[in-house]
Design a protein around this motif. Sequence first.
Motif, short mmCIF file in Angstrom:
data_model
loop_
_atom_site.label_atom_id
_atom_site.label_comp_id
_atom_site.label_asym_id
_atom_site.label_seq_id
_atom_site.Cartn_x
_atom_site.Cartn_y
_atom_site.Cartn_z
N CYS A 1 0.60 -1.07 -0.12
CA CYS A 1 -0.01 -0.33 -0.41
C CYS A 1 1.13 1.17 -0.03
O CYS A 1 1.85 1.55 1.17
CB CYS A 1 -0.85 0.38 1.48
SG CYS A 1 -2.34 -1.09 0.96
N ASN B 1 0.27 4.39 0.28
CA ASN B 1 0.01 5.64 0.95
C ASN B 1 0.84 4.99 2.93
O ASN B 1 0.59 5.87 3.67
CB ASN B 1 -1.63 5.77 1.19
CG ASN B 1 -2.45 4.17 1.24
OD1 ASN B 1 -2.10 3.11 1.35
ND2 ASN B 1 -3.89 4.58 2.41
N LEU B 2 1.18 3.53 2.76
CA LEU B 2 1.06 2.88 4.72
C LEU B 2 2.63 3.99 4.66
O LEU B 2 3.55 3.42 3.60
CB LEU B 2 0.44 2.23 4.67
CG LEU B 2 -0.79 1.81 4.42
CD1 LEU B 2 -1.21 0.53 4.94
CD2 LEU B 2 -1.67 2.85 5.77
N GLN C 1 7.13 7.12 4.43
CA GLN C 1 5.97 6.98 3.46
C GLN C 1 6.74 5.34 2.56
O GLN C 1 7.18 5.69 1.95
CB GLN C 1 5.45 7.75 3.14
CG GLN C 1 3.53 7.11 2.45
CD GLN C 1 2.99 8.37 1.97
OE1 GLN C 1 3.18 9.48 2.35
NE2 GLN C 1 1.90 8.21 1.30
N ASP D 1 1.63 11.99 2.59
CA ASP D 1 0.37 12.62 1.86
C ASP D 1 -0.66 13.13 3.33
O ASP D 1 -0.91 14.35 3.49
CB ASP D 1 -0.18 11.87 1.18
CG ASP D 1 0.22 11.58 0.55
OD1 ASP D 1 1.40 12.09 -0.36
OD2 ASP D 1 0.02 10.43 -0.50
N ILE E 1 -17.58 6.69 -0.14
CA ILE E 1 -18.13 8.14 -0.13
C ILE E 1 -19.72 7.72 0.89
O ILE E 1 -20.27 6.54 0.22
CB ILE E 1 -18.49 8.79 -1.90
CG1 ILE E 1 -19.34 10.42 -0.81
CG2 ILE E 1 -19.57 8.20 -1.90
CD1 ILE E 1 -17.68 11.23 -0.70
N TYR F 1 -6.65 2.15 5.85
CA TYR F 1 -5.99 3.28 5.30
C TYR F 1 -6.09 2.33 3.94
O TYR F 1 -5.17 2.48 3.09
CB TYR F 1 -4.14 4.32 5.81
CG TYR F 1 -5.49 4.81 6.89
CD1 TYR F 1 -4.95 6.17 6.20
CD2 TYR F 1 -5.52 5.01 7.90
CE1 TYR F 1 -5.42 7.52 6.60
CE2 TYR F 1 -6.20 5.92 9.05
CZ TYR F 1 -5.21 7.19 8.13
OH TYR F 1 -5.73 8.31 8.63
N ALA F 2 -5.14 1.03 3.92
CA ALA F 2 -4.74 0.43 3.54
C ALA F 2 -5.59 0.06 1.92
O ALA F 2 -5.70 -0.55 1.32
CB ALA F 2 -4.24 -0.99 4.20
N GLY G 1 -7.98 1.83 1.58
CA GLY G 1 -8.16 2.90 0.43
C GLY G 1 -7.10 3.71 0.01
O GLY G 1 -7.09 3.65 -1.53
N GLY G 2 -6.04 2.89 0.06
CA GLY G 2 -4.57 3.56 -0.17
C GLY G 2 -4.83 2.35 -1.99
O GLY G 2 -4.59 3.02 -2.87
N ASN G 3 -5.45 1.26 -1.67
CA ASN G 3 -4.66 0.28 -2.90
C ASN G 3 -5.40 -1.27 -2.61
O ASN G 3 -5.27 -2.40 -1.79
CB ASN G 3 -3.29 -0.19 -3.12
CG ASN G 3 -3.57 -1.42 -4.68
OD1 ASN G 3 -4.36 -1.47 -4.66
ND2 ASN G 3 -2.40 -0.96 -5.82
N LEU H 1 -9.69 12.21 -1.57
CA LEU H 1 -11.27 11.70 -2.62
C LEU H 1 -10.90 10.34 -2.73
O LEU H 1 -11.65 9.14 -2.44
CB LEU H 1 -11.98 12.49 -3.40
CG LEU H 1 -12.78 13.51 -3.76
CD1 LEU H 1 -13.00 14.70 -4.29
CD2 LEU H 1 -13.01 12.55 -3.45
N THR H 2 -10.18 10.13 -3.40
CA THR H 2 -8.99 8.34 -4.19
C THR H 2 -8.77 8.63 -2.75
O THR H 2 -9.04 6.38 -2.79
CB THR H 2 -7.89 9.31 -4.88
OG1 THR H 2 -7.01 10.01 -3.91
CG2 THR H 2 -7.78 9.49 -6.10
N GLY H 3 -9.39 8.14 -1.36
CA GLY H 3 -8.46 7.20 -0.68
C GLY H 3 -8.19 6.63 0.27
O GLY H 3 -6.43 7.11 -0.34
N GLY H 4 -7.12 6.70 1.19
CA GLY H 4 -6.71 6.27 1.93
C GLY H 4 -5.45 7.28 2.55
O GLY H 4 -4.48 6.97 2.77
N VAL H 5 -6.00 8.55 2.82
CA VAL H 5 -4.96 9.46 2.95
C VAL H 5 -6.28 10.34 3.73
O VAL H 5 -7.39 10.64 2.96
CB VAL H 5 -4.48 10.53 1.49
CG1 VAL H 5 -3.98 11.32 2.02
CG2 VAL H 5 -3.45 9.49 1.04
#
Lengths: 504, 361, 348
Positions: free
Chosen positions: A95, A97-98, A139, C21, C80, C220-221, C223-225, C288-292
């Motif tokens: 991921c 973002n992590l 990150q 981010d 959403i 978070y995970a 949403g991230g991918n 909006l794209t998630g993860g952040v």
Amino acid sequence: MKDNIVLQMKNIHKSFPGVRALQGVDFTLRKGEVHALMGENGAGKSTLIKVLTGVYSKDEGDIFLDGKEGPVAIHSPQDAQKIGISTVYQEITLCPNLSVAENMFIGRTSGIGQNWRKMNSDTEKILKSLDIPATATQQLETCSLAVQQMIAIARAVDMDCKVLILDEPTSSLDEQEVEKLFKLMRDLRSKGVGIVFVTHFLDQVYEICDRITVMRDGQLVGEFEIEKLPRVQLVSKMLGKELDDMSDIKGEQKAYERKAGSVPVLEAQGRVSDAGIKPFDFHIDKGEVNGFTGLLGSGRSECVRALFAADRVTGGTIKMNGKPVKISKPLDAMKNGIAYLPEDRKGDGIVGDLSVRENIILAQQVLKGFFKPFSKAKQYEIADEYIKLLSIKTASADTPIKSLSGGNQQKVILARWLFTHPEYLILDEPTRGIDVGTKVDIQKLVLKLASEGMSVTFISSELDEMLRTCSRLVVMRDRKVVGELSGDDLNQSKVMSTIAGGDK
Amino acid sequence: MQKNEVKKPNESMLSRMVRHQMFIPVLALVILAVFNLIADPAFFKITVGQNSSGNMVLQGFLISILNDGSELAILAIGMTLVTAASGGQDISVGAAVAIAGSVLLRILGGGNSRPEELAAPIIVAFLVSCLVAMLFGAFNGVLVAYFKIQPMIATLILYTAGRSIAAWINNNELPVITDPSLGYYGGFIPGVPIPTPFFIAAICVAIIFLVLKFTNLGLYTQSVGINENSAKLNGLNPQVIKVITYVIMGLCVAVVGLIKVSRISTINYSTIAKDIEMDAILAVALGGNALSGGKFNMAASIFGAYVIQFLTSTLYKFKVSSDALPAYKAVVVIVLVVISAPTVKEWFGNVTKKFKVKEVA
Amino acid sequence: MSNNKTKASGSFVDKFNNLTDTNLLLTITVVIFFLMYIGAIIFQGGGFLKPQGFFNLLNANAALIVLACGLSIVMITGGIDISVGGVTALVSMCCAVYLDHMGGNVFVSVLIALAVGLAFGAFQGLLVAYLDIQPFIVTLAGMFFARGMTTIVNTKPFNVANEAFTKLKMTRVIIPGMGSANRKGDYIDAYVEIGVIIAILVVIVLFCLLRWTKLGRSFYAVGGNRQSALMLGINVKRTRFLSHVLCGLLAGIGGYVYFLHVGSGSPSHALGAEMDAIASSIIGGTMLTGGVGNIAGTFFGVMSLGTIQNIVSQAGLGEAWWIGITRALMLCLFLVIQSLVMVRKKKA
């Protein structure tokens, strides 16, 4: 089971509807070795790996693992991980973002809470022990791709894996990054991990691997010690031609000879795109059939994509019939009489839900303009003409293209581009994944078109096809043009040795 | 190799009918009609009566469905295109109608809230409102196509601001136009017993079908919606095409704005075209078009719009208040999306397959 | 790919680039909020000068804080939920009818609020996570359903006359030492309403949940991918389901906080609250794209939106449309910032 063997796959069979993907394949991995799994597209490498990691279930055969009694059952990637088989894929499956530490531990630990301090310090330890240049709190996205790969590997290693599968880990790395990755692989090897390395880069195989298993058409070709298999032989085994019978099959094409004073249909100089190829020069004459060859990932598709401006073009000039033209987007190329049949039929070629008819007229329709649609009657006429010409098997011109077989879909895309009456036709892997009959049809068609004056660039993973159709081959290795062969040089052994490169 | 799909001769008439895209909207209409027929046949009565301005006109529930459904049908045209090209819906149409209507009134009143006479010909005012609505449509389109924001989120901005902008255009005043000629567009033209909105909708429908026939709008939007990569490699510019669909949506919005304002000769910023986006989306979905974009059937969407209006009228008939309507429609939406969800379809397919296997055995 | 990122150097630019981010967007929001608030104190004075001005901002926005927290969670998970405004209205109406018409018990009314919120969250989550239907469509239907149901429960707006409830509603929590003298010179204590305490508790609990629990990190995970999360061994469906359940629950709580603030039931309550909540969340740095995203950011997002509103109305642009337009402008601005952040990263 012998002591140093960590994984053994015996007589694996796997079929999909209509395709026998694996036919009695054996594979043996020893402790502390890097074992290359080689083969061209459709050889069955990825199917074998997916069977091993539980993505597919096998039809027949057994898998034995060191330390386990009897054959093991693997039903999911999670199962595989539990018994010590980890995979790091080409696309990074972490991921972004992590943080690095989270990516190492998420989904593995039990309990509700997340102990950051312990996780971070554990991660630092692992990163240090494997010499990975990253910090635990960083990150993931801010790490380079190579480091991300290494972190994925570190995660796998930390999960006590005995078998580590690296599926094309180097395809998007630069040389220094590859070097770092290799260092990590050597470390792991010395710690006794068995590594399966899938790659298309020959140099890398010879740099790091101890053994090679070659597959072709879903069958095992053999397992070889690296020292005992020179490059040329490896290439010949992958392509399925024994060195002995490389009796220099010459195609029906005449030797390519440049007519004095003739102006090439297309001439590119220093053309380069953002898809990661080195700038290249290229030209093609009227009525010529030439090809880009090289192993998968060598940059052959990227070159023709750059000619068509399918990727963002970053430099170079193009002349059509001697006149300089600006080709910065596909429509420019189309207006200049270039047609391009893309490699990824499903992703870039077909418009799945639209009918065969609409798929055929699409490109010409765009060229013709927004306000000048073909009448319905004309559309059917065109569609029927091409369906007949290319003997496309479809229920009707209104059948959605997605319900056709792969070969017929390819013919529809071919029809689409033929209908634009191009001066220069680029065919990128037009014969991939389609039946033999259609393959021959397409090759014949290419020669026929050339004899009518069309210039064609033909790319195929099958050297036979290339030799039969092309009168000149541009050879690529590691995203660079490394040679150009024509005339008497156009034979299997010469092509293979040029592809293989090096001194062996 | 996979065998080509060949039309099976033994395929029953019924199953082919069921798979036709018009099946669901027609079925819905039939169910509603039968329900009304049983509950109260008076629903279908059409009478000739005198309206407030003294014209002899047709009256009855069916006429009001034709009348009110026309606005929806016009919006469904734009919504279908937007959905097809961008794989999402424009939820700002209600707010945009308020803007278009407000602009129209502003031009007609010339800044005066109780104008004695029209400050500009209606056609001029209408053209200006078209332009403004198309600009707002382009704004949505640019956010979607170039900034790559999901359509519903991008249009959320205008959804939030639209009614405020509409109020701002007229300084929060509510201009009342007394000139009777404005009333023709949302009511009746003297001497014609059929409501004008139906004719306007018919014209819009005719135009869009001509456009679809004589341009490549359909082919382009569908190609972009189905496979953007492929569309690009065939020389299309997906971004431009997406923006164009939003601009067309803007045009549809302006037409509806005219009708809405004409109906009451004034405007109410907070209630004009309220929740109409929901109905427009519903019309597209009911017409069997995938809300995730791609292939579309314009006729089915337009037909769907009238079916939705039929549903609305039926609910009104049964004394459901207009505020409570959304609850019932929400249930319809959920049922529609659930039965068209891929996972549900797959499950359903498996069940029928098992059933068939049993039959054979 | 470029390898310039691996070059070690301690320059500011590198630190900026290494900022996650979440922290980058959070920083932008906090800075903007403080600049705005300090600017307002200097240039506008008035209500901004007294601490109570700040507490009133909290009082007025407590419900929105709770709703926006719920939205942040679904948005971090990559979804959403636009039903929260409708659910708020429905919760207020149900509780109002129960307390006023049936003379019910305050404690039970809280349970009703939670149950309504949970029911919405669970049903929507089921459709989104397990049937894989677009969350926007599902929750759009949810929003219309909730709005419609509110009128079906009761058409007319009315005030609640229930002794126990009124007592709770009027309860003020005194903030010591922050009071100020009024015009007559009497000292007035600064206070916040009960709702603010609830909202702050919610913020703290969710902050901890997102930071220090497995579930929070899974949000978070996923949403991230989503694909990666699956490969890393996370139960993606359950995680998405739980994000909606949590959001529904928070809509219930937020609905009750709203109800406590206004003390009435009306079908037009919390109109557009979902848009405010989404806007706050986006302004607070949720992608909006998630993860952040970050709950602290969401809190500041709500406060920024509230402050802007106060500034606009104090500047004499009191008309309703200015508030609508400024909000939309702010949302637009932050959406574009996010879009640019994404571009920057792709190029890097």
